[in-house]
Every structure is written in C-alpha cells, then in structure tokens.
Design a protein around this motif. Structure first.
Motif, PDB file in Angstrom:
ATOM      1  N   MET A   1       0.968  -1.072   0.323  1.00 15.39           N
ATOM      2  CA  MET A   1      -0.444  -0.070   0.269  1.00 15.39           C
ATOM      3  C   MET A   1       0.998   1.465  -0.069  1.00 15.39           C
ATOM      4  O   MET A   1       1.720   1.979   0.522  1.00 15.39           O
ATOM      5  CB  MET A   1      -0.761   0.490   1.558  1.00 15.39           C
ATOM      6  N   GLN A   2       0.451   2.398  -0.935  1.00 16.56           N
ATOM      7  CA  GLN A   2       1.584   3.626  -1.137  1.00 16.56           C
ATOM      8  C   GLN A   2       1.073   4.364  -0.166  1.00 16.56           C
ATOM      9  O   GLN A   2      -0.509   4.371  -0.182  1.00 16.56           O
ATOM     10  CB  GLN A   2       1.308   3.534  -2.195  1.00 16.56           C
ATOM     11  N   GLY A   3       1.064   5.813  -0.070  1.00 13.67           N
ATOM     12  CA  GLY A   3       0.518   6.797   0.902  1.00 13.67           C
ATOM     13  C   GLY A   3       1.351   6.746   2.589  1.00 13.67           C
ATOM     14  O   GLY A   3       1.728   5.717   2.786  1.00 13.67           O
ATOM     15  N   GLN A   4       1.027   7.418   3.465  1.00 16.00           N
ATOM     16  CA  GLN A   4       0.926   8.072   4.201  1.00 16.00           C
ATOM     17  C   GLN A   4      -0.497   8.741   5.231  1.00 16.00           C
ATOM     18  O   GLN A   4      -1.099   9.171   4.721  1.00 16.00           O
ATOM     19  CB  GLN A   4       2.102   8.919   4.725  1.00 16.00           C
ATOM     20  N   VAL A   5      -0.408   8.176   6.723  1.00 15.04           N
ATOM     21  CA  VAL A   5      -1.293   8.813   7.534  1.00 15.04           C
ATOM     22  C   VAL A   5      -1.005  10.087   8.417  1.00 15.04           C
ATOM     23  O   VAL A   5       0.044   9.132   9.290  1.00 15.04           O
ATOM     24  CB  VAL A   5      -1.964   7.956   8.447  1.00 15.04           C
TER      25      VAL A   5
ATOM     26  N   MET B   1      -1.403  10.702  11.711  1.00 17.68           N
ATOM     27  CA  MET B   1      -0.819  11.405  13.250  1.00 17.68           C
ATOM     28  C   MET B   1       0.013  12.194  14.021  1.00 17.68           C
ATOM     29  O   MET B   1       0.762  11.494  15.273  1.00 17.68           O
ATOM     30  CB  MET B   1      -1.272   9.372  13.641  1.00 17.68           C
ATOM     31  N   GLY B   2      -1.130  13.192  14.491  1.00 19.46           N
ATOM     32  CA  GLY B   2       0.196  13.759  15.165  1.00 19.46           C
ATOM     33  C   GLY B   2       1.652  14.149  15.019  1.00 19.46           C
ATOM     34  O   GLY B   2       1.164  14.718  14.152  1.00 19.46           O
ATOM     35  N   ALA B   3       1.966  14.293  15.171  1.00 25.37           N
ATOM     36  CA  ALA B   3       4.100  14.938  15.352  1.00 25.37           C
ATOM     37  C   ALA B   3       4.129  13.630  15.056  1.00 25.37           C
ATOM     38  O   ALA B   3       5.700  13.631  13.289  1.00 25.37           O
ATOM     39  CB  ALA B   3       4.162  15.122  15.815  1.00 25.37           C
ATOM     40  N   VAL B   4       3.519  13.132  14.240  1.00 27.38           N
ATOM     41  CA  VAL B   4       4.839  11.503  13.620  1.00 27.38           C
ATOM     42  C   VAL B   4       3.424  10.308  12.529  1.00 27.38           C
ATOM     43  O   VAL B   4       2.127  10.725  12.358  1.00 27.38           O
ATOM     44  CB  VAL B   4       3.999  10.144  14.697  1.00 27.38           C
ATOM     45  N   SER B   5       4.187  10.141  11.503  1.00 29.59           N
ATOM     46  CA  SER B   5       3.405  10.118  10.262  1.00 29.59           C
ATOM     47  C   SER B   5       4.140   8.685  10.066  1.00 29.59           C
ATOM     48  O   SER B   5       4.646   8.278   9.716  1.00 29.59           O
ATOM     49  CB  SER B   5       3.977  10.919   8.474  1.00 29.59           C
ATOM     50  N   TRP B   6       2.398   7.599   9.632  1.00 31.26           N
ATOM     51  CA  TRP B   6       2.421   6.513   9.785  1.00 31.26           C
ATOM     52  C   TRP B   6       2.119   6.038   8.004  1.00 31.26           C
ATOM     53  O   TRP B   6       1.494   6.426   7.994  1.00 31.26           O
ATOM     54  CB  TRP B   6       1.321   5.537  10.442  1.00 31.26           C
ATOM     55  N   THR B   7       3.129   5.423   7.516  1.00 27.14           N
ATOM     56  CA  THR B   7       3.155   4.549   6.125  1.00 27.14           C
ATOM     57  C   THR B   7       1.728   3.775   6.377  1.00 27.14           C
ATOM     58  O   THR B   7       2.083   3.249   7.525  1.00 27.14           O
ATOM     59  CB  THR B   7       4.678   4.107   5.449  1.00 27.14           C
ATOM     60  N   ALA B   8       1.636   4.111   4.808  1.00 24.86           N
ATOM     61  CA  ALA B   8      -0.160   2.730   4.972  1.00 24.86           C
ATOM     62  C   ALA B   8       0.253   1.128   4.751  1.00 24.86           C
ATOM     63  O   ALA B   8      -0.168   0.598   5.203  1.00 24.86           O
ATOM     64  CB  ALA B   8      -0.190   3.650   3.250  1.00 24.86           C
ATOM     65  N   GLN B   9       1.426   0.752   4.543  1.00 24.31           N
ATOM     66  CA  GLN B   9       2.151  -0.284   4.879  1.00 24.31           C
ATOM     67  C   GLN B   9       2.692  -0.526   6.028  1.00 24.31           C
ATOM     68  O   GLN B   9       2.062  -1.548   6.384  1.00 24.31           O
ATOM     69  CB  GLN B   9       4.022   0.129   3.839  1.00 24.31           C
ATOM     70  N   THR B  10       2.535   0.150   7.170  1.00 24.65           N
ATOM     71  CA  THR B  10       2.552   0.219   8.402  1.00 24.65           C
ATOM     72  C   THR B  10       1.230  -0.235   8.587  1.00 24.65           C
ATOM     73  O   THR B  10       1.293  -1.501   9.028  1.00 24.65           O
ATOM     74  CB  THR B  10       2.793   0.968   9.150  1.00 24.65           C
ATOM     75  N   PHE B  11       0.654  -0.290   8.365  1.00 24.20           N
ATOM     76  CA  PHE B  11      -1.590  -0.295   8.414  1.00 24.20           C
ATOM     77  C   PHE B  11      -1.852  -1.959   8.175  1.00 24.20           C
ATOM     78  O   PHE B  11      -2.035  -2.741   8.505  1.00 24.20           O
ATOM     79  CB  PHE B  11      -2.795   0.684   7.939  1.00 24.20           C
ATOM     80  N   PHE B  12      -0.947  -1.770   6.924  1.00 23.78           N
ATOM     81  CA  PHE B  12      -1.680  -2.655   5.914  1.00 23.78           C
ATOM     82  C   PHE B  12      -0.329  -4.552   6.998  1.00 23.78           C
ATOM     83  O   PHE B  12      -1.229  -5.564   7.382  1.00 23.78           O
ATOM     84  CB  PHE B  12      -0.419  -2.859   4.640  1.00 23.78           C
ATOM     85  N   VAL B  13       1.072  -3.450   7.384  1.00 25.01           N
ATOM     86  CA  VAL B  13       0.663  -5.037   7.914  1.00 25.01           C
ATOM     87  C   VAL B  13       0.836  -4.847   9.123  1.00 25.01           C
ATOM     88  O   VAL B  13       0.697  -6.687   9.863  1.00 25.01           O
ATOM     89  CB  VAL B  13       2.776  -4.493   7.801  1.00 25.01           C
ATOM     90  N   LEU B  14       0.231  -4.413  10.341  1.00 27.05           N
ATOM     91  CA  LEU B  14      -0.315  -5.134  10.997  1.00 27.05           C
ATOM     92  C   LEU B  14      -1.875  -5.247  11.091  1.00 27.05           C
ATOM     93  O   LEU B  14      -2.164  -6.421  11.891  1.00 27.05           O
ATOM     94  CB  LEU B  14      -0.685  -2.973  12.030  1.00 27.05           C
ATOM     95  N   ALA B  15      -2.544  -4.680   9.639  1.00 24.58           N
ATOM     96  CA  ALA B  15      -3.834  -5.077   9.831  1.00 24.58           C
ATOM     97  C   ALA B  15      -3.859  -7.206   9.402  1.00 24.58           C
ATOM     98  O   ALA B  15      -4.261  -7.379  10.097  1.00 24.58           O
ATOM     99  CB  ALA B  15      -4.459  -5.160   8.844  1.00 24.58           C
ATOM    100  N   SER B  16      -2.515  -7.418   8.825  1.00 24.72           N
ATOM    101  CA  SER B  16      -2.667  -8.552   7.815  1.00 24.72           C
ATOM    102  C   SER B  16      -2.215  -9.576   9.337  1.00 24.72           C
ATOM    103  O   SER B  16      -2.496 -10.909   9.587  1.00 24.72           O
ATOM    104  CB  SER B  16      -1.248  -8.662   7.267  1.00 24.72           C
TER     105      SER B  16
ATOM    106  N   LEU C   1       6.270  -9.713   3.520  1.00 23.08           N
ATOM    107  CA  LEU C   1       5.428  -8.137   4.474  1.00 23.08           C
ATOM    108  C   LEU C   1       6.504  -7.602   5.185  1.00 23.08           C
ATOM    109  O   LEU C   1       6.820  -5.846   5.010  1.00 23.08           O
ATOM    110  CB  LEU C   1       4.757  -8.737   6.044  1.00 23.08           C
ATOM    111  N   ILE C   2       7.757  -8.338   5.176  1.00 23.48           N
ATOM    112  CA  ILE C   2       9.207  -7.290   5.578  1.00 23.48           C
ATOM    113  C   ILE C   2       9.788  -6.690   4.828  1.00 23.48           C
ATOM    114  O   ILE C   2      10.982  -6.361   4.504  1.00 23.48           O
ATOM    115  CB  ILE C   2       9.789  -7.466   6.629  1.00 23.48           C
ATOM    116  N   ALA C   3       9.408  -7.534   2.881  1.00 22.85           N
ATOM    117  CA  ALA C   3      10.344  -7.362   2.241  1.00 22.85           C
ATOM    118  C   ALA C   3      10.462  -6.120   1.649  1.00 22.85           C
ATOM    119  O   ALA C   3      11.124  -4.972   1.305  1.00 22.85           O
ATOM    120  CB  ALA C   3      10.023  -8.512   1.000  1.00 22.85           C
ATOM    121  N   PRO C   4       9.089  -5.200   1.554  1.00 22.71           N
ATOM    122  CA  PRO C   4       9.530  -3.916   1.277  1.00 22.71           C
ATOM    123  C   PRO C   4      10.079  -2.742   2.473  1.00 22.71           C
ATOM    124  O   PRO C   4      10.460  -2.128   1.408  1.00 22.71           O
ATOM    125  CB  PRO C   4       7.760  -3.264   1.432  1.00 22.71           C
TER     126      PRO C   4
END
Length: 345
Positions: free
Chosen positions: A183-187, A189-204, A263-266
């Motif tokens: 997944m591309q993009g970022q979210v 959240m306050g002072a930190v930007s969470w990548t969409a890939q992070t949410f994909f990994v956690l959701a998976s 999941l970790i290869a990207p």
C-alpha cells in the motif's frame, strides 16, 4: 530523545514485533504438535520474500526447481513405502501433490514472471511455490524420526537450517532484494506520519492471528492438532494421524513464514541468510511463552520489537546483543518456575 523520535521508534518496534509475533506463534505451534524446535522457520521468511522479489522483477525464482526436486524425493519415498505395505490407494493424492502440482507451477512460472501481473497475483503464486516445501520437508526429514528425542530433533533442525541457507545461496544468489509496498501513502497522526504499509502489516498480522484462533477453536483439523499437542499417544488411540498432524503443522508454519517475509521485504533488504536473525528473534519471543503459550509469546514478540527499535537508537552496534541477552533472564525464570516432566516414551 524527544517525543517525535520516541513515537517513530515505537512505530518501527510495533511493526517488527508483529512480524516476530507471527514467527513466534508458528514456532510454538510446531513445537507443541511435533516437539521440533523449528530453527529453519527463518528460511521460509527468506524464501517467501526472495521468491516474490524474483517474480516482481521478471525472473523465474529457483524455488520452482527446489519444489520439483523435493516433490520427486517425497514421491519416491511414498512409492517405496506403498510397495512395502501394499497400500496403493493413497498414491493418487501423493502424485497430485508432489508431482503434478510442482510440474504445473514449473510450467507456469516463466509466464507469471514475464506477464507483469498485479502484485497480489504474484504474492499468491509465490505462496503456492513456497508453502508446499513445508510438508515436503516434514516428510523427508522429520517424519522418519518423529519419535526421536527433542535433542535429536533440535540437532536435525540445525542441520536443516544450514542446508536451506546453502540452497538459498544457490537458488537466489548473494544479492539483496526488495519488493514494492503493498500500500502506498501515509497517515499523519500528530507529530508522526505512519505509512500505509505499516497499517497493512499490522492488519495482516491481526487477521492471521484471528484466523489461527478460529482454525484451532472452530474446525475439526484445528482440534485434531490441539489434541495431538496435548497427548500424541492419546491422539493416535482415537484415530488422529500424527503424521498428518505434523504435515499440516509444517504447512501452516511455511505459510506464516513465507507471508511474513513478503510483509517485511518492502521495508528491509532481504538476502539469502537474512531469515536466520529474524527467525531467531521469533524464537526468543516463543521462549517468553515457554514454547507453549501463544499469548505470552505474542507479548514477548512486541517487547522484542520495541526493545530492538530503541536499542538501534541508543546503541545501534549492540542492538542484537541487547535483544538476545533478554533471553537469559527469561530462561532463568522459566528454569526456576517450571517443574521437570519426563518426556513421553
């Protein structure tokens, strides 16, 4: 260290911890059902990531050759056993799984690699190449010595780890590979930007954990694995095949390992020997749960991931030392808190 840096490190730690949690759960599962401390779990992480990377870059992965060879060896063993026992009825299934399926994947691999298919399709094809190696490995190596001692099984696992690492070098080469993010993009959240890939990994990871919970609690095969984990002899007495349980367990472990690698290869470069350290950290997480407790292993994985992230900031040269040193007090605590139980004959 300010709050922003701490949140960034926490993000990295949670993502890594989620991967370690999956590997820790797989290690606990394999040990409970087969008594095997599955050190080669990390190699399935490597095989999954590199197989996907080769397909994405338009190359045929060496996994197709390895699958053909392993399938042929399993077929030969089953053929010899059928000739000795006179039970030919199961050879149809053996032929389909170990000869026809690897042959079909070998034939399709060049077309899949050259067709520039969507990433999701390549992931499914890569999983189809790697997952069958799990039950094949069990049939070739572990099933003949299933009743051996835990120490013998551990020594065997060490040998399998070195063999699979060498095969990884032969089939994938020494170069490192990465894959694109799911997944591309970022979210923000306050002072930190969470990548969409992070949410994909956690959701998976959350989805896989819930799927495993449903499988073990609500399905017949899952309950059979739980029965085998509780008492192998009792499972045999009620008609549960321990060989089938071991094969199914290794299938699940291979699937978890291969998908974890994808999941970790990207986010990190994967080499032929990268899986050892990743799998070892999953093993440390499993040690937190004494190789028997899934929830404690999950907690241990998250702890290891966060500890690794903060250690890389404070003392990057010693982060591996810090992570693996944590296993010493855990082993001491387990040693004093547990009671000795004789192995089942």
């Amino acid at each position: 260290m300010d709050t922003t840096i701490a949140l960034i490190l926490l993000q990295d730690g949670v993502v890594n911890g989620a991967i370690y949690a999956l590997l820790g759960l797989a290690l606990v599962l394999v040990f409970l059902v087969t008594r095997v401390i599955f050190i080669p779990q990390g190699e399935f992480v490597t095989y999954g990531a590199l197989t996907l990377a080769f397909l994405y870059n338009g190359q045929v992965p060496g996994t197709v050759i390895l699958l053909l060879v392993a399938g042929a060896l399993v077929f030969l063993l089953e053929l010899i056993q059928a000739a000795r026992t006179g039970r030919w009825r199961t050879m149809y299934k053996v032929t389909a799984v170990n000869v026809i399926l690897p042959g079909a994947l070998f034939y399709l691999a060049p077309y899949v690699a050259a067709a520039s298919l969507p990433l999701g399709v390549q992931v499914l094809f890569a999983l189809a190449l790697v997952i069958p190696l799990g039950p094949m490995l069990y049939r070739l190596v572990y099933q003949p010595i299933a009743e051996a001692s835990v120490l013998t099984l551990l020594i065997t696992s060490v040998a399998v780890h070195f063999a699979m690492t060498g095969l990884g070098l032969v089939f994938f080469g020494p170069e490192g590979w990465r894959t694109p993010a799911f997944m591309q993009g970022q979210v923000d959240m306050g002072a930190v930007s969470w990548t969409a890939q992070t949410f994909f990994v956690l959701a998976s990871c959350l989805f896989l954990i819930l799927a495993l919970w449903f499988f073990f609690g609500k399905t017949l095969y899952g309950r059979a694995l739980r029965a085998t984990a509780v008492n192998r002899r009792g499972a045999r007495l009620v008609g549960i095949s321990t060989n089938f349980s071991g094969s199914l367990t290794f299938t699940l472990a291979a699937a978890i390992g291969a998908f974890s690698g994808m999941l970790i290869a990207p986010v990190t470069t994967i080499y032929y020997d990268t899986g050892f350290l990743i799998g070892l950290k999953g093993f440390v997480a499993a040690i937190f749960g004494g190789l028997v407790s899934y929830p404690v292993a999950l907690f241990g994985a998250l702890f290891i991931g966060v500890l690794e992230a903060f250690s890389s900031f404070w003392a990057s040269a010693y982060k591996e030392v810090v992570v693996f040193t944590t296993v010493i007090p855990v082993l001491l605590w387990r040693s004093f808190a547990s009671k000795h139980v004789e192995d089942e004959e």
